[in-house]
Design a protein around this motif. Structure first.
Motif, PDB file in Angstrom:
ATOM      1  N   ARG A 120       0.870  -1.177   0.000  1.00 55.45           N
ATOM      2  CA  ARG A 120       0.000   0.000   0.000  1.00 55.45           C
ATOM      3  C   ARG A 120       0.910   1.231   0.000  1.00 55.45           C
ATOM      4  N   GLY A 122       1.788   5.444  -1.070  1.00 60.83           N
ATOM      5  CA  GLY A 122       1.382   6.807  -1.382  1.00 60.83           C
ATOM      6  C   GLY A 122       2.580   7.609  -1.837  1.00 60.83           C
ATOM      7  N   ARG A 139      -2.542  12.064 -13.973  1.00 63.30           N
ATOM      8  CA  ARG A 139      -3.722  12.547 -13.255  1.00 63.30           C
ATOM      9  C   ARG A 139      -3.637  14.062 -13.118  1.00 63.30           C
ATOM     10  N   PRO A 143      -8.628  17.228  -6.284  1.00 59.74           N
ATOM     11  CA  PRO A 143      -9.030  16.279  -5.228  1.00 59.74           C
ATOM     12  C   PRO A 143     -10.249  16.770  -4.468  1.00 59.74           C
ATOM     13  N   GLN A 151      -9.041  14.071  -0.271  1.00 59.61           N
ATOM     14  CA  GLN A 151      -9.010  12.703  -0.784  1.00 59.61           C
ATOM     15  C   GLN A 151      -7.930  12.587  -1.859  1.00 59.61           C
ATOM     16  N   PRO A 152      -6.899  11.780  -1.632  1.00 54.15           N
ATOM     17  CA  PRO A 152      -5.838  11.671  -2.635  1.00 54.15           C
ATOM     18  C   PRO A 152      -6.356  11.016  -3.910  1.00 54.15           C
ATOM     19  N   GLU A 154      -5.591   8.559  -7.291  1.00 54.97           N
ATOM     20  CA  GLU A 154      -4.948   7.254  -7.340  1.00 54.97           C
ATOM     21  C   GLU A 154      -4.656   6.858  -8.780  1.00 54.97           C
ATOM     22  N   LYS A 159      -1.583   6.022  -4.169  1.00 53.84           N
ATOM     23  CA  LYS A 159      -2.301   7.225  -3.763  1.00 53.84           C
ATOM     24  C   LYS A 159      -1.392   8.442  -3.956  1.00 53.84           C
ATOM     25  N   TRP A 193      -4.907   9.524   3.707  1.00 44.50           N
ATOM     26  CA  TRP A 193      -4.014   8.512   3.151  1.00 44.50           C
ATOM     27  C   TRP A 193      -4.488   7.094   3.469  1.00 44.50           C
ATOM     28  N   LEU A 196      -1.017   3.003   5.062  1.00 45.29           N
ATOM     29  CA  LEU A 196      -0.017   2.760   4.023  1.00 45.29           C
ATOM     30  C   LEU A 196       1.092   1.866   4.559  1.00 45.29           C
TER      31      LEU A 196
END
Length: 344
Positions: A120, A122, A139, A143, A151-152, A154, A159, A193, A196
């Motif tokens: 996991r 970020g 991207r 957000p 909100q990150p 993805e 993330k 996050w 992670l």
């Protein structure tokens, strides 16, 4: 006055005016000068004396006085104590002494490779002056904010949070240290996050406010130094690594980017730049050379298209080298070494 910044106002019979002006670290320093000019412009004022104080610093010094001896007047306050944020997992900074060595490319591919291994992951883009992580992951959406948490975004199981998602593409970042420290703090504390295993922090080049703000905000598990083989890049990277050593952050090792070129037709390896710079830097720092990433045709086009090469061409020379680098980083982080205490 209406903002509550002026206190202890005294107007003497001879026209002398004195008052205390509350100015925090976030306020522009020019406010005190503007206040002086405004008072001087008043008819009958002969002299102006301003005592500028930071009410926040006064509270901090008062709290310190209750738990220990008070600091002498004019003493520099101690730096903030970095926090432990267990939900972020192992926090790895990726740094370089100069720009253009491929630090963001290494950060993006390292994170994508870790995600491919099932971790996991970020990526926090702390390069506030030139945020490139959005482009490298393809991207560019804004957000969302839900329940007070950003909100990150993805991509490829990673993330992402970057200033490039928030500000306009052509907006210059003309900011001083306190604003940079606030941005880094918000990206760490106010982003959802989740849990992670690894947080990769892509730092700007050099040894400035972003680097110091990061090490004062959160406990880093280590820093990866990215360089190219040339002595000019190696010298700058050495200074950057020494800064982290001085503030007690473990240097995990060195990644040498653009190490060589492999011909896509015959497979012959050519040393385009001077060879061995990354190895010499690692030896001088007493850390391992964790990886050598070759130059590869088509890699810049993949980066511009938002496709990390470990995803788009994992078995290519550069893709394989970056996947090996991810494995070496995981293995090095797993070793039992006291973190953030080496220089304390």
């Amino acid at each position: 006055v209406s903002a509550g910044m002026v206190h202890d106002l005294v107007v003497a019979d001879d026209g002398a005016v004195s008052f205390t002006f509350h100015l925090t670290r976030e306020d522009p320093a020019t406010l005190a000068r503007d206040a002086r000019k405004a008072v001087q412009a008043v008819t009958g004022v002969a002299a102006v004396k301003i005592n500028v104080v930071d009410p926040g610093a006064k509270l901090e010094s008062g709290a310190a006085g209750r738990t220990g001896p008070s600091a002498p007047p004019g003493a520099v306050p101690p730096p903030p104590t970095p926090e432990a944020m267990p939900h972020l997992g192992r926090v790895l900074a990726v740094s370089s002494g100069k720009g253009g060595v491929g630090k963001s490319t290494v950060s993006a591919n390292l994170a994508a490779a870790l995600a491919l291994q099932g971790h996991r992951v970020g990526v926090m883009d702390a390069d506030v002056y030139g945020p490139n992580i959005p482009r490298m992951f393809g991207r560019d959406a804004k957000p969302e904010v839900i329940g007070g948490k950003i909100q990150p975004l993805e991509a490829y199981g990673v993330k992402l949070m970057s200033l490039g998602f928030i500000v306009e593409r052509d907006a210059p970042a003309i900011w001083r240290g306190p604003i940079i420290m606030k941005i880094i703090g918000q990206f760490l504390r106010d982003v959802a996050w989740g849990q992670l295993d690894y947080l990769v922090v892509d730092l700007p080049p050099g040894t400035g406010d972003a680097q110091l703000s990061l090490v004062q905000t959160i406990h880093l598990d280590g820093v990866l130094i990215v360089t190219t083989p040339q002595e000019m890049a190696v010298g700058d990277s050495l200074r950057g690594a020494k800064m982290f050593e001085r503030v007690g952050v473990r240097v995990l090792g060195v990644a040498e980017n653009m190490s060589y070129y492999v011909c896509p037709h015959c497979g012959e390896r050519s040393e385009v730049f001077l060879a061995g710079g990354g190895g010499r830097l690692a030896a001088e720092l007493g850390v391992p050379l964790l990886g050598q990433i070759p130059l590869q045709a088509g890699m810049p086009q993949l980066a511009d298209a938002g496709r990390p090469i470990v995803v788009a061409a994992p078995d290519s020379p550069a893709g394989a080298a970056l996947r090996d680098l991810a494995g070496a980083v995981v293995a090095t982080l797993g070793r039992a070494v006291p973190l953030n205490t080496l220089a304390r």
